[in-house]
Design an enzyme around this catalytic site. Structure first.
Site, short mmCIF file in Angstrom:
data_model
loop_
_atom_site.label_atom_id
_atom_site.label_comp_id
_atom_site.label_asym_id
_atom_site.label_seq_id
_atom_site.Cartn_x
_atom_site.Cartn_y
_atom_site.Cartn_z
N LYS A 1 1.02 -1.50 0.15
CA LYS A 1 0.05 0.11 0.19
C LYS A 1 0.46 1.04 -0.15
O LYS A 1 2.20 1.04 0.68
CB LYS A 1 -1.00 -0.21 1.12
CG LYS A 1 -1.77 1.03 0.90
CD LYS A 1 -2.15 1.07 2.48
CE LYS A 1 -4.00 1.84 2.18
NZ LYS A 1 -4.95 2.08 3.74
N SER B 1 -9.77 2.52 3.10
CA SER B 1 -9.42 3.00 1.70
C SER B 1 -8.21 2.21 1.58
O SER B 1 -7.46 2.21 0.45
CB SER B 1 -8.64 4.21 2.73
OG SER B 1 -7.51 3.35 3.07
N SER C 1 -10.83 0.15 7.08
CA SER C 1 -9.78 -0.09 5.62
C SER C 1 -9.06 -1.06 5.16
O SER C 1 -8.84 -0.79 3.90
CB SER C 1 -8.82 1.29 5.69
OG SER C 1 -9.21 2.28 5.57
#
Lengths: 486, 485
Positions: free
Chosen positions: B76, B152, B176
């Site tokens: 990420k 997210s 998330s």
């Protein structure tokens, strides 16, 4: 004091920022040494890079606890770091990590001798709290056209902010408190005390009120007054300015002011209205700090002898007057120097004290040097005092030897040897000189014998002059009395 | 190769069925071919990946390779990676090349020898539940390109779901990891707060942020989480406690395991289709010997409002460092310091980030702090106590991960509160700090449904085993979106 102390009362509280003498920063491993090239001591944490996290420096915590113990304060079992937010280019994260609601040290005090020397007039100044926080960096506005430079070397240096109660009632008391505090942190070894380099900085909160008034007047805060003298000047200026404002019908505005050493005046920096809302909240990156009773005892075991205790010991152990003990314990380094002189010279402690206080400190003061920079070390001075004690030289001759040592001409023995300063103790030699002087000065002898006692000094002077001061003064006195009386 | 499990990849590398370079090239080719459709990567680090793959092959040829050596992984773009842009999907950090590695990057790549394929798209600064707030554009759900992948960690899940990475890291502040895993049919785990180091993970809300993994199976997740976990002296909130073996217990029977269903998680607002799939999963687990009971987490309804005070407050503070002075976006042509701040931040941050900074600044302001922030902290404690009480009676809690399947792109664009309610079931675990995960438990209209498991502190091994047992009994996790076969 230029103001009417019967009408006006002054209320002062001081905030002192004291840099802790740790090798690394409060929340990272970056070095804290002063004077390095800009930004060479700024690691990721100092720069506030994305993703970095603070880790508390255990030594900084220990020093804060040490300070707390020295001012007889409470040490919080659990204290919390909070973020204090404001934007400024030398504050890399947009917040300063400080302590707000739960500081590490609270409710302490310092006993301050107001007349300095004899400790007869002592005032207790309360210390509200002392909290740990990180220093900011520096903005450099000179030397850049249309730009400012940022040096983050200082950012993250550990500080304790020491906040006094509003117990101080004059500029002189403020200075006495500051000096005492300064002495203490240096003694403790938690701060180098260097005011020029900003290791020990003071903000002064000052207000005035009519005597008898129970409410405090509106206060102003004067920032960053970086010497004892400036503190005194800034406070005195501020007192008179406030009284003038009130007496001419005005009101004091709560504001932050800046002291200008050039003019000796303070000027407004910002008022309460444009003050920041710091939005304090507990720093979620740092867990609450827990200090156990065992931790405190561990720190207590490392405490050095503090000035008060040392002074008492000097009076007791060396039989010194309070004044001498006070002067000699004013600095750890000086106290150590003195004790070494006593030990090495094996001479009378009071004699050693006289030489250290009058001659050494006087000489250093004239040369603008600190005890650490003294051209004569303790062993050398002890060597000279030993020569007085064993009567090799007189006290008077010693003054010359001392001067020569200050000038770097070598050890006491070398100088005595080279200049032939060994005291004349051979009484027959002294008698021979006396006989010669009496023969040369028949008129004076006549007058003395007819009752003009004052001329005794004349004869002493002549003998000493003839022996270049080397004659033993006791012997000269005794023998002259015998001979002159016929 | 892109459908093999971590264990199969590891075995294949050791048996020399394929090299790490071949494996890496395979994924790089797939990214090249398919990522245009889903936008799951912000930066593909092909050259670096191949170098790492070659190093992994060399290490595999010697002794001392880690079980994960040579296996590709997507990071990420919230984790700092030395020498590689770390953008947090924000214009603010578009130019930011991280000068250091996050601890988990160190652990996964330098220590374990995994290969980094690239940096995954995400909501800007991890603020969002749809991956629509990214400066680099929205991520599409591989199951339906008209729909969001959740957020997210939308890029991480889309990449794994589409077979553009075998596994990916992710972070979870209010859901998330779990909500996007739910919306894309993956297994995602958020461990106990403090289990995985936060050092080098760009902070959103420090007291809630926790790194974890998204994978196709619980077993895959277990291998990678194992390598990421552990105490880190650089993170003061990291917990000094040995890491359990997350893999050894996979396969343990769950007979007699007490699972509680919080009634508040099945109340109004939950889509019927999702409820049916979750209840079917409960039956499956019951069939495996689990003992099911109803429990109550009475303060659950307060989770969302509490979170939306705490998280923005911390975010407003954490994001103060992005000021245009030392790195990141700096506005052109500014004349004053105030202009520098206002314009750099105004231009660098997107609308959602600005909204949260403003909310956070407000709740920390003088005169409002007690009413909002302090109050929220008190409620947070109540929420934690709800869980504490519940875990006195049951081993695990089970419910839906999200209220519904993936919604259409833009559906919640004008309604931040509707968007925030996406996290209604996931937020409480962050507020309490407990581990939680999401597992695919079926499909509604061809779109995946997620089952959420929540456990007591440090119960990751137990959670992963329950998920693993469920996956042994079902085949939902084996299904992949047809367009990316």
């Amino acid at each position: 004091m230029a103001y009417d102390t019967t009408t006006w009362e002054v209320v002062i509280g001081l905030e002192v920022h004291c840099q802790l003498l740790t090798h690394s920063k409060i929340f990272s491993g970056a070095a804290t040494a002063y004077g390095a090239a800009p930004n060479t001591q700024a690691d990721g944490v100092t720069l506030g890079l994305p993703g970095v996290l603070p880790v508390l420096n255990k030594t900084a915590l220990e020093y804060a606890v040490k300070f707390g113990l020295a001012i007889d304060a409470k040490i919080a079992e659990r204290c919390v770091f909070a973020r204090k937010h404001y934007f400024y280019p030398d504050l890399p994260k947009g917040y300063q990590i400080s302590q707000y609601e739960l500081p590490i040290v609270y409710e302490g005090h310092l006993d301050v001798e107001l007349d300095g020397a004899d400790g007869k007039q002592v005032k207790r100044i309360g210390i509200t709290r002392a909290h740990m926080e990180e220093d900011a960096g520096k903005s450099l506005h000179e030397g850049y056209v249309g730009q400012s430079g940022i040096d983050l070397n200082r950012a993250g240096t550990p500080l304790i902010e020491i906040v006094s109660e509003p117990d101080i009632r004059s500029a002189a008391e403020a200075v006495a408190y500051l000096k005492k505090l300064h002495q203490l942190v240096v003694y403790l070894g938690v701060c180098d005390g260097n005011m020029q380099e900003g290791s020990f900085r003071c903000d002064a909160n000052v207000s005035v009120r009519k005597r008898g008034e129970t409410k405090f007047g509106t206060r102003t805060e004067t920032k960053n007054v970086n010497s004892f003298r400036y503190v005194e000047k800034a406070i005195e200026f501020e007192i008179e300015r406030q009284i003038d404002v009130i007496e001419s019908g005005g009101r004091i505005v709560q504001e932050t002011r800046l002291f200008d050493p050039g003019t000796g005046e303070t000027r407004s920096m910002r008022t309460k209205e444009d003050a920041n809302d710091y939005r304090y909240f507990p720093d979620p990156d740092l867990l609450p700090v827990v200090v156990t009773a065992a931790d405190i005892e561990r720190v207590r075991a490392t405490m050095p002898e503090l000035p008060e205790a040392k002074k008492a010991r000097f009076i007791e152990q060396y039989q010194l007057p309070a004044y001498d003990a006070w002067v000699l314990t004013s600095e750890q380094a000086l106290a150590d120097y003195y004790e070494q002189v006593v030990r090495e010279s094996k001479a009378e402690a009071k004699l050693c004290a006289n030489w250290v206080i009058t001659d050494l400190l006087g000489g250093l003061n004239k040369a603008g040097k600190s005890i650490a920079e003294s051209p004569i070390d303790a062993i050398q001075l002890a060597g000279m005092i030993a020569r007085i004690a064993d009567k090799t030289i007189s006290g008077k001759i010693a003054k010359d030897v001392f001067e020569a040592m200050m000038a770097g001409e070598g050890s006491a023995d070398d100088i005595i040897q080279a200049k032939g300063l060994v005291q004349i103790t051979d009484e027959s030699a002294i008698v021979a000189v006396i006989d010669e002087i009496m023969a040369k000065n028949p008129a004076q002898l006549e007058q003395f014998r007819s009752g003009k006692d004052k001329l005794f000094g004349f004869f002493v002077g002549q003998v000493m002059k003839a022996t270049q001061g080397k004659a033993n003064p006791d012997a000269v006195n005794r023998l002259l009395k015998e001979k002159l009386s016929g | 190769m892109h459908t093999l499990s971590i264990k199969e990849l590891s075995d294949g590398l050791r048996a020399k069925k394929f090299s790490s370079r071949e494996l890496t090239e395979h994924f790089l080719k797939r990214i090249d071919a398919h990522d245009g459709q889903i936008n799951s990567y912000i930066t593909v680090t092909a050259e670096r990946a191949l170098k790492q793959a070659d190093a992994a092959d060399a290490r595999l040829a010697r002794d001392g390779a880690h079980l994960l050596t040579g296996i590709p992984l997507a990071q990420k773009d919230i984790f700092c990676t030395l020498g590689v842009r770390t953008s947090c999907a924000s214009k603010m950090l578009d130019s930011f090349i991280a000068p250091y590695d996050a601890t988990i990057v160190q652990k996964l790549h330098l220590d374990a020898g995994m290969v980094m394929l690239g940096k995954c798209n995400m909501d800007e600064f991890a603020m969002g539940s749809s991956n629509e707030t990214s400066h680099y554009g929205a991520v599409k759900n591989p199951w339906d390109l008209e729909r969001v992948p959740g957020g997210s960690s939308g890029g991480s899940v889309a990449a794994v779901a589409a077979g553009l990475a075998p596994v990916a890291t992710a972070t979870d502040t209010g859901g998330s990891i779990r909500q996007p895993a739910s919306l894309t049919g993956l297994t995602g785990i958020k461990p106990t707060y403090g289990r995985v180091s936060r050092f080098g993970m760009i902070a959103f809300a420090s007291s809630l942020d926790q790194a974890g993994v998204v994978a196709r199976t619980a077993e895959d997740a277990a291998y990678v989480l194992q390598a990421m976990s552990g105490f880190d002296p650089l993170d003061s909130t990291s917990i000094e406690r040995p890491v359990d073996d997350l893999v050894a217990g996979l396969g343990d029977s769950i007979k007699g395991l007490k699972i509680g269903l919080p009634k508040e998680y099945f109340a109004d607002g939950l889509a019927d289709g999702v409820r049916d799939k979750v209840m079917a999963a409960v039956k499956t687990l019951e069939g495996l010997g689990a003992v099911i009971s109803e429990v109550s987490l009475p303060n659950s309804p307060l989770s969302v409002p509490t979170y939306y005070v705490v998280a923005p407050a911390e975010a407003s503070s954490n994001l103060a460092r992005f000021d245009g002075v030392r790195y990141g976006h700096r506005a052109d042509g500014v004349k004053t310091l105030e202009q520098l701040y206002k314009r750099s931040r105004g231009e660098g941050f997107g609308a959602e980030v600005q909204r949260r900074i403003m909310v956070g600044t407000y709740v920390l302001s003088h005169g409002y702090y007690d009413a909002y922030y302090l109050q929220a902290q008190k409620v947070r404690k109540l929420i934690y106590e709800d869980f504490k009480r519940a875990f006195e009676g049951v081993d695990l809690l089970l419910g839906p991960t999200a209220t519904d399947v993936a919604f259409r792109l833009g559906a919640n664009a004008d309604d931040p509160v509707a968007m925030y309610l996406n996290d209604i079931y996931t937020i409480a675990a962050n507020l309490a700090g407990i581990p939680a995960m999401s597992v695919n438990c079926g499909f509604v209209d061809g779109l995946p449904v997620g089952l959420q498991l929540m456990g007591n502190f440090f119960s990751e091994a137990k959670l992963l085993n329950v998920a693993h047992q469920f996956q042994q009994a079902t085949d939902f996790h084996r299904q992949t979106p047809a367009a990316f076969a």
